[in-house]
Each structure stands twice: as C-alpha cells, then as structure tokens.
Design a protein around this motif. Structure first.
Motif, PDB file in Angstrom:
ATOM      1  N   ALA A 100     -14.816 -65.388  -4.487  1.00  0.00           N
ATOM      2  CA  ALA A 100     -15.957 -64.667  -5.049  1.00  0.00           C
ATOM      3  C   ALA A 100     -15.705 -63.167  -5.065  1.00  0.00           C
ATOM      4  O   ALA A 100     -16.038 -62.480  -6.046  1.00  0.00           O
ATOM      5  N   LEU A 104     -15.701 -60.968  -8.522  1.00  0.00           N
ATOM      6  CA  LEU A 104     -16.653 -59.864  -8.661  1.00  0.00           C
ATOM      7  C   LEU A 104     -15.931 -58.519  -8.790  1.00  0.00           C
ATOM      8  O   LEU A 104     -16.371 -57.638  -9.541  1.00  0.00           O
ATOM      9  N   THR A 105     -14.826 -58.356  -8.078  1.00  0.00           N
ATOM     10  CA  THR A 105     -14.045 -57.126  -8.209  1.00  0.00           C
ATOM     11  C   THR A 105     -13.496 -56.980  -9.619  1.00  0.00           C
ATOM     12  O   THR A 105     -13.528 -55.886 -10.206  1.00  0.00           O
ATOM     13  N   LEU A 107     -14.789 -58.168 -12.327  1.00  0.00           N
ATOM     14  CA  LEU A 107     -15.900 -57.815 -13.209  1.00  0.00           C
ATOM     15  C   LEU A 107     -16.277 -56.342 -13.072  1.00  0.00           C
ATOM     16  O   LEU A 107     -16.539 -55.655 -14.064  1.00  0.00           O
ATOM     17  N   MET A 108     -16.287 -55.850 -11.834  1.00  0.00           N
ATOM     18  CA  MET A 108     -16.684 -54.462 -11.603  1.00  0.00           C
ATOM     19  C   MET A 108     -15.627 -53.475 -12.092  1.00  0.00           C
ATOM     20  O   MET A 108     -15.949 -52.341 -12.429  1.00  0.00           O
ATOM     21  N   LEU A 188     -15.484 -58.360  -0.621  1.00  0.00           N
ATOM     22  CA  LEU A 188     -15.709 -57.550  -1.807  1.00  0.00           C
ATOM     23  C   LEU A 188     -15.462 -56.073  -1.536  1.00  0.00           C
ATOM     24  O   LEU A 188     -14.861 -55.366  -2.361  1.00  0.00           O
TER      25      LEU A 188
END
Length: 306
Positions: A100, A104-105, A107-108, A188
């Motif tokens: 996850a 998420l990284t 995407l960011m 994250l």
C-alpha cells in the motif's frame, strides 16, 4: 634502489601505525553506546538464554533441564498453531503496508499534493499512539454495536454484521487489519522520503520513452526505493513476529486459540502459570526466528542490488 624500497616500506608501516592510532578516538565515541547495548540488550538476552535451560518458577531454586524446554516448545501443537498465526500476521503487518505504501507513493509522485508535510504527519499518527489506545479504539469499532456494524446496517448489509473479534473465522484477519492500519503510515512516510531523492530526470526520461504509470512504478520507483523497502520490511516483520499488545488488548488470544501468538504464551507462562523457563525458551526462539527472517530479507535485497 634496495635502500629506497626499504624506506618506502618503512614509511608505509609508520603511516599504517599512525592511522591505527587515529581510530582510537572514534572507538571512544562508540564506547557509551556499546556499554548501554551490552548492559541493557546483550546481557538480558544471555541471561534469558541461561534461564531457558532451567525449570524455574521465578521464586524458588531452579532445576537444570537442558534443552528440554526447547523440545517441549517444538512439540507443543498450541505453539505451532500460534506460529502459523504469526505467519498470517506477516501478511497483514508487512506485505499489505509495504504494498500500500509503494502504490500510494507512486500516486503521490505523479500528482502534486499541497500540504504534503501535514499529510505525512497525519499518516504517522498511528505510530505515535500507544498500542493499547489503538487496540481499545478498534475493539470499540469492531463491537457488535459499534460503528462498523452500524455502518453495515445503515447501508442494508445487515447479514454481514457480526461480532468481528468474537467469531473464529473473522477474529484473526480483523486483528491483522489493525496491524495494517498501524504500519502502513510508517511505510508511506519512509517511501515518500525516499521518493523525494529520486531525480526528476528519471521520471521525465521514462515518460519520454512512453512509460505509463505501471511501467514507471516498476522501472523507476521500485528500484529507487529498494533501500527504504528493506528497512520497512525489517521493521514490519519484527513488529509482526513480536506482536503482543494489540492481540492481548483486543482478543487476549481468543476466541479459543484463534488469535494466539507466541508472545501470548510467553506472557502466560511467565506471569500466570509461573513457568519462567518455558517462557524464556519461547522468547529466545522468537528472537532467533525474527533475526533469521530479517537477515534473509536483508540478504535477498543486497543480492538484488548487486
């Protein structure tokens, strides 16, 4: 010519001797930390290993039993079941948060987010909170009359509402998801810090070559974050294998033995049944298992880097 060679050899020997003398101040700086480590980590570990060779209740004189405590540990079906539960927790505590965090990284990295520092701080909050507070809060969420079941009833999914921590089928994954929530913020934050060090030119080059999000993730982000991934895996695997607080404060190993882990038996043997030798053997075995798994993770990642 011979004299010159002898002079060069003598000069090199003096240089090496001088270099060795210069290292001593560095060792003196390390000395306080080494003393603390020996007194509060290495010494208790060795004492625990010694106690594990005795049948001892913590009060009276112990009886030497040698490796019998370890033999009983390996043949106890309850401990084998608890170890399997710990392996399941590896999925929830390590694999899910790391996966996850990486996604998420990615995407960011592609989308600029304002207030990223505040966002990272909020994600790190589960790591700051006491695990007892986290366990009690999630126990309330999982309660038969708690928010989770209330939400399911509100959207017409009454059939799914249940006692999440009281059902043998759902207790283990329910506790595991708590671990995922606690650990993914740490992963994250590590990955975001590492992503900031990735040169923008790598992303631009990948996009010029026609790389989409998935290919950019595989060829740029994952290789660049290999060091952070190794650190995250070591931290999360260690937490999964030594997990006690969350399990004890949510289910206490129940219902039945469906969520027991080795740490639960360690606590019960040491402080309930007063079998301190058995508890010490569990502690040493758990330490060796954790060191072995973390060592394998580190070795595999180093081989891939090579």
């Amino acid at each position: 010519m011979w004299a010159r060679g002898r002079f060069v050899t003598a000069s090199r020997a003096r240089l090496r001797a001088w270099a060795r003398r210069q290292c001593w101040p560095a060792y003196l700086y390390l000395l306080p930390g080494a003393v603390v480590y020996v007194l509060f980590v290495l010494r208790p570990l060795l004492m625990t290993a010694w106690i594990s060779l005795f049948d001892w209740d913590g009060l009276t004189l112990g009886t030497w039993v040698g490796p019998d405590n370890y033999t009983a540990l390996l043949t106890d079906p309850r401990l084998r079941e608890a170890l399997l539960h710990s392996l399941v927790f590896l999925f929830f505590y390590a694999l899910v948060p790391v996966a996850a965090g990486l996604v998420l990284t990615a995407l960011m990295v592609r989308v600029r987010i304002r207030g990223l520092g505040v966002f990272r701080a909020l994600l790190f909050v589960p790591q700051v909170l006491s695990t007892v507070v986290v366990a009690v809060s999630w126990r309330w969420i999982y309660d038969p009359d708690g928010p989770l079941n209330g939400l399911l009833r509100a959207v017409g999914l009454d059939a799914l509402a249940r006692s999440w921590l009281g059902d043998n089928a759902t207790a283990l994954p329910a506790v595991g998801l708590i671990g995922s929530w606690v650990m993914y913020g740490l992963c994250l934050v590590l990955f975001l810090a590492g992503a900031l060090r990735i040169p923008r030119e790598l992303f631009e080059a990948a996009r010029l070559d026609g790389a989409g999000p998935v290919r950019e993730f595989r060829t740029v982000i994952v290789p660049a974050l290999r060091g952070e991934t190794g650190l995250a895996l070591v931290l999360t695997v260690t937490q999964a294998l030594r997990n006690f607080d969350i399990v004890w404060n949510t289910t206490a190993g129940g219902p039945g033995h469906s969520t027991t882990v080795p740490s639960v038996f360690l606590y019960q043997d040491a402080f309930v049944s007063r079998e301190v030798g058995d508890a010490a053997a569990i502690g040493i075995a758990l330490t060796l298992l954790t060191l072995t798994v973390c060592g394998l993770i580190t070795r595999v990642l180093r081989e891939r880097e090579g």
